[in-house]
Motif scaffolding. Structure first.
Motif, PDB file in Angstrom:
ATOM      1  N   ALA A  34      36.075  37.486  34.007  1.00 17.47           N
ATOM      2  CA  ALA A  34      37.337  37.915  34.614  1.00 17.47           C
ATOM      3  C   ALA A  34      37.729  36.864  35.641  1.00 17.47           C
ATOM      4  O   ALA A  34      36.861  36.334  36.351  1.00 17.47           O
ATOM      5  CB  ALA A  34      37.201  39.286  35.268  1.00 17.47           C
ATOM      6  N   TRP A  35      38.984  36.536  35.686  1.00 19.57           N
ATOM      7  CA  TRP A  35      39.532  35.559  36.642  1.00 19.57           C
ATOM      8  C   TRP A  35      40.565  36.293  37.473  1.00 19.57           C
ATOM      9  O   TRP A  35      41.538  36.808  36.934  1.00 19.57           O
ATOM     10  CB  TRP A  35      40.142  34.408  35.854  1.00 19.57           C
ATOM     11  CG  TRP A  35      40.913  33.371  36.608  1.00 19.57           C
ATOM     12  CD1 TRP A  35      40.449  32.175  37.073  1.00 19.57           C
ATOM     13  CD2 TRP A  35      42.323  33.395  36.942  1.00 19.57           C
ATOM     14  NE1 TRP A  35      41.476  31.465  37.675  1.00 19.57           N
ATOM     15  CE2 TRP A  35      42.629  32.187  37.617  1.00 19.57           C
ATOM     16  CE3 TRP A  35      43.346  34.326  36.740  1.00 19.57           C
ATOM     17  CZ2 TRP A  35      43.902  31.884  38.080  1.00 19.57           C
ATOM     18  CZ3 TRP A  35      44.627  34.023  37.218  1.00 19.57           C
ATOM     19  CH2 TRP A  35      44.890  32.812  37.871  1.00 19.57           C
ATOM     20  N   VAL A  36      40.278  36.411  38.760  1.00 20.42           N
ATOM     21  CA  VAL A  36      41.160  37.194  39.630  1.00 20.42           C
ATOM     22  C   VAL A  36      41.769  36.273  40.678  1.00 20.42           C
ATOM     23  O   VAL A  36      41.057  35.733  41.515  1.00 20.42           O
ATOM     24  CB  VAL A  36      40.372  38.326  40.333  1.00 20.42           C
ATOM     25  CG1 VAL A  36      41.316  39.205  41.149  1.00 20.42           C
ATOM     26  CG2 VAL A  36      39.602  39.171  39.326  1.00 20.42           C
ATOM     27  N   PRO A  37      43.079  36.075  40.641  1.00 18.27           N
ATOM     28  CA  PRO A  37      43.699  35.168  41.612  1.00 18.27           C
ATOM     29  C   PRO A  37      44.089  35.898  42.889  1.00 18.27           C
ATOM     30  O   PRO A  37      44.203  37.119  42.906  1.00 18.27           O
ATOM     31  CB  PRO A  37      44.956  34.715  40.878  1.00 18.27           C
ATOM     32  CG  PRO A  37      45.370  35.930  40.120  1.00 18.27           C
ATOM     33  CD  PRO A  37      44.086  36.640  39.724  1.00 18.27           C
ATOM     34  N   GLY A  40      48.722  37.434  46.811  1.00 16.76           N
ATOM     35  CA  GLY A  40      49.358  38.104  47.945  1.00 16.76           C
ATOM     36  C   GLY A  40      50.504  37.266  48.481  1.00 16.76           C
ATOM     37  O   GLY A  40      50.841  36.223  47.929  1.00 16.76           O
ATOM     38  N   ILE A  59      32.431  43.820  32.450  1.00 17.73           N
ATOM     39  CA  ILE A  59      32.566  43.708  33.900  1.00 17.73           C
ATOM     40  C   ILE A  59      33.213  44.971  34.458  1.00 17.73           C
ATOM     41  O   ILE A  59      34.296  45.373  34.017  1.00 17.73           O
ATOM     42  CB  ILE A  59      33.395  42.455  34.254  1.00 17.73           C
ATOM     43  CG1 ILE A  59      32.617  41.197  33.843  1.00 17.73           C
ATOM     44  CG2 ILE A  59      33.741  42.421  35.737  1.00 17.73           C
ATOM     45  CD1 ILE A  59      33.448  39.941  33.789  1.00 17.73           C
ATOM     46  N   GLY A  60      32.523  45.617  35.389  1.00 20.38           N
ATOM     47  CA  GLY A  60      33.074  46.808  36.035  1.00 20.38           C
ATOM     48  C   GLY A  60      34.122  46.383  37.038  1.00 20.38           C
ATOM     49  O   GLY A  60      35.192  45.895  36.675  1.00 20.38           O
ATOM     50  N   SER A  61      33.804  46.497  38.302  1.00 20.47           N
ATOM     51  CA  SER A  61      34.763  46.116  39.324  1.00 20.47           C
ATOM     52  C   SER A  61      34.913  44.603  39.384  1.00 20.47           C
ATOM     53  O   SER A  61      33.959  43.895  39.654  1.00 20.47           O
ATOM     54  CB  SER A  61      34.292  46.612  40.688  1.00 20.47           C
ATOM     55  OG  SER A  61      35.109  46.037  41.680  1.00 20.47           O
ATOM     56  N   PRO A  62      36.115  44.080  39.154  1.00 16.41           N
ATOM     57  CA  PRO A  62      36.323  42.638  39.297  1.00 16.41           C
ATOM     58  C   PRO A  62      36.665  42.255  40.735  1.00 16.41           C
ATOM     59  O   PRO A  62      36.964  41.106  40.999  1.00 16.41           O
ATOM     60  CB  PRO A  62      37.502  42.377  38.352  1.00 16.41           C
ATOM     61  CG  PRO A  62      38.257  43.657  38.322  1.00 16.41           C
ATOM     62  CD  PRO A  62      37.329  44.772  38.710  1.00 16.41           C
ATOM     63  N   ILE A  63      36.631  43.231  41.616  1.00 21.38           N
ATOM     64  CA  ILE A  63      36.940  42.941  43.017  1.00 21.38           C
ATOM     65  C   ILE A  63      35.629  42.907  43.782  1.00 21.38           C
ATOM     66  O   ILE A  63      34.930  43.902  43.875  1.00 21.38           O
ATOM     67  CB  ILE A  63      37.900  43.989  43.586  1.00 21.38           C
ATOM     68  CG1 ILE A  63      39.227  43.841  42.833  1.00 21.38           C
ATOM     69  CG2 ILE A  63      38.089  43.817  45.073  1.00 21.38           C
ATOM     70  CD1 ILE A  63      40.085  45.047  42.898  1.00 21.38           C
ATOM     71  N   ARG A  65      33.506  41.663  47.220  1.00 26.13           N
ATOM     72  CA  ARG A  65      33.584  41.197  48.614  1.00 26.13           C
ATOM     73  C   ARG A  65      32.595  40.071  48.863  1.00 26.13           C
ATOM     74  O   ARG A  65      32.839  39.180  49.644  1.00 26.13           O
ATOM     75  CB  ARG A  65      33.285  42.350  49.587  1.00 26.13           C
ATOM     76  CG  ARG A  65      34.322  43.430  49.593  1.00 26.13           C
ATOM     77  CD  ARG A  65      35.495  43.092  50.537  1.00 26.13           C
ATOM     78  NE  ARG A  65      36.714  43.795  50.128  1.00 26.13           N
ATOM     79  CZ  ARG A  65      37.028  45.036  50.477  1.00 26.13           C
ATOM     80  NH1 ARG A  65      36.242  45.715  51.271  1.00 26.13           N
ATOM     81  NH2 ARG A  65      38.145  45.581  50.075  1.00 26.13           N
TER      82      ARG A  65
END
Lengths: 179, 356
Positions: A34-37, A40, A59-63, A65
């Motif tokens: 997963a690619w998360v940009p 914002g 992949i579960g949570s792609p977010i 910390r």
């Protein structure tokens, strides 16, 4: 096993692109990715970052910390993200622009003068690829040979850019091998 | 064709083309603008129409007109844009025309923010426009699922002659994941001669088709509403889709969560399992029709102490969860609405506080 890489720097440094190339490489190797940009309300010249998640199962949570690794291309992004990296992660620091360390003794810190190397190769624009080469060579997160193929593919529509980008990748690898 | 790495918004655009939709009218808004950007390039390549309207109000009425003529048509927007289209959505529902809407939801109310949100649950499932109508609403949790839902949305819209809405969020729109597209290209809506105003000569018919929403006679309007209700009831019988997760265990808590939020919950369930603490999830894939019966059944399992609806809003789906559980177990809500998606750690603490 899941691994996460944060790529961070100024807008315009090609941060999202190197994240994309890494995600593509991992996908070619058969991993879930997963690619998360960051999308914002960023200012021009502000920070740009993206997170690449690589896993051998869905992949579960792609977010995330606390990423496992960090590639920091400018000073603010190192300050912001270095404290979040998991212990034993690789932290690549673009030492051409960043004159501080990660202030962590539990990570594998790698100084890469990416802008200087890129300038020597003939274009500052390939600094991101230098950093990517160094990161992959040090972390061994994906196979370097598959990475070479994916960089080539990335620039297949602009063939004249392939040699300098391949050279940038190799120079990055060289830096990673000096310990 | 193998897997390709693609942004959600672009994959949604490509999926619509693969579903045989060659008409796209839209007005740009973050976080879905890449759909329009992608289709402005792609539609001309496949002989389709890309049209940037002057406003979302215009988009809604263009969709109404095109669908009335029997064209397969869709749009994408984000929350404030969908509000502007809501008048047309009510008319399209009443006129019984198939249109696919994609809402890449942003935080609200008002202009809100552009980060991931599920604040439009009520708008999508309970109306938004006026009158007694329902949309068939689907919520993807991955880019691959977004592709599949978009491709399913067109035949469903045509089967029911009703608008279908895909409810995504900023993460679904902006994230890249590997996707695979089915090769199959559909063409014309198969049943359109029954309703499209495409010309009696074209369809070799002596009966004119009429697109109308005005019924001043009480009996006629009643009859019209009864026909619509029969469709919504049929959707409830035939179109409920959901994914159970870890429900074959003796779970102590049942999570109900959809879309992006459900992915975080899946990680939570895995992490808690590693601690020896079993939890489970029902993930609604259709928000209308809502998986009432599966949620009720899962909630009433002997081991289950609480049900928690976890959402990216201030508590909307929880009302449907309560309605489904019908008082059989305590139902709680947890969520955030600003755009920060709760981490697995946060949710683990919440679940433990509810169970203990």
């Amino acid at each position: 096993m899941q691994r996460e890489v944060m790529f961070a720097g100024f807008g315009g440094q090609g941060i999202l692109l190197i994240g994309n190339i890494l995600a593509h490489t991992a996908m070619e190797e058969g991993y879930e990715v997963a690619w998360v940009p960051s999308y914002g309300p960023e200012m021009r010249g502000g920070t740009a970052y993206c997170l690449v998640v690589i896993s051998d199962r869905p992949i579960g949570s792609p977010i995330i910390r606390n990423p496992m690794h960090l590639v920091a291309m400018n000073h603010p992004s190192l300050e912001k993200f270095a404290p979040m990296v998991k212990p034993n992660g690789v932290v690549v620091i673009n030492s051409s622009l960043i004159h501080i360390g990660s202030d962590r003794d539990d990570v594998d810190e790698l100084l890469v003068p990416a802008n200087d190397i890129a300038n020597d190769l003939g274009s500052i624009k390939v600094a991101n690829i230098v950093a990517l080469g160094a990161f992959v060579a040090r972390s061994k997160i994906v196979d370097f040979e598959v990475l070479r193929k994916c960089v080539q593919e990335q620039f297949s529509s602009k063939e004249k850019l392939i040699p300098i980008n391949m050279a940038a990748l190799e120079e990055g690898k060289k830096v990673a091998q000096i310990k | 064709m193998g897997k390709i790495l693609m942004k959600g918004n672009e994959a949604i655009g490509e999926a619509a083309i693969r579903a045989g939709c060659l008409n796209y009218f839209a007005y740009p808004i973050t976080p879905q603008s890449e759909v329009a950007e992608y289709l402005s390039r792609r539609m001309p390549e496949v002989g389709g129409v890309f049209l940037q309207a002057e406003s979302e109000i215009a988009v809604g009425n263009m969709l109404f007109g095109a669908a009335g003529c029997g064209a397969r048509v869709f749009t994408t927007s984000s929350s404030p844009g969908i509000s502007l289209m809501s008048e047309a959505i009510s008319y399209i529902s009443s006129a019984q025309l198939p249109v696919v809407f994609v809402n890449i939801v942003r935080g609200g109310p008002g202009l809100g923010g552009i980060l991931p949100s599920q604040a439009d649950y009520f708008q999508a499932t309970k109306g938004g426009g006026h009158g007694d109508y329902r949309l068939l609403v689907m919520a993807p949790a991955s880019i691959q699922e977004a592709v599949e839902m978009v491709m399913t949305a067109f035949p469903l819209a045509e089967k029911y002659r009703n608008p279908v809405m895909i409810l995504g969020d900023g993460l679904i729109g902006q994230m890249m994941e590997p996707v695979e597209f089915p090769e199959h290209l559909r063409t014309e809506p198969s049943n359109k001669d029954d309703w499209a105003t495409n010309g009696m000569d074209t369809r070799k018919s002596s009966k004119p088709n009429l697109v109308k929403t005005l019924f001043l006679n009480a009996e006629k309007l009643e009859e019209h509403n009864v026909i619509l209700k029969a469709k919504y009831d049929r959707m409830k019988r035939e179109e409920v889709r959901y994914e159970p997760y870890n429900t074959d265990t003796d779970y102590q808590a049942l999570i109900v969560s959809f879309g992006t939020m459900s992915r975080v919950c899946r990680t939570v369930i895995d992490d808690l399992k590693a601690e020896g603490f079993e939890t489970a999830m029902i993930r609604p894939q259709t928000l209308f029709p809502f998986p009432e019966e599966p949620i009720k059944q899962a909630a009433l399992k002997e081991s289950c102490k609480v049900i928690i609806s976890i959402e990216l809003n201030m508590g909307q789906m929880v009302e449907d969860v309560e309605r489904s559980v019908q008082g059989g177990r305590p139902v709680h809500w947890y969520g955030k609405a600003g755009g920060d998606v709760p981490t697995p750690e946060e949710i683990i603490d919440v679940i433990k506080s509810f169970v203990s």
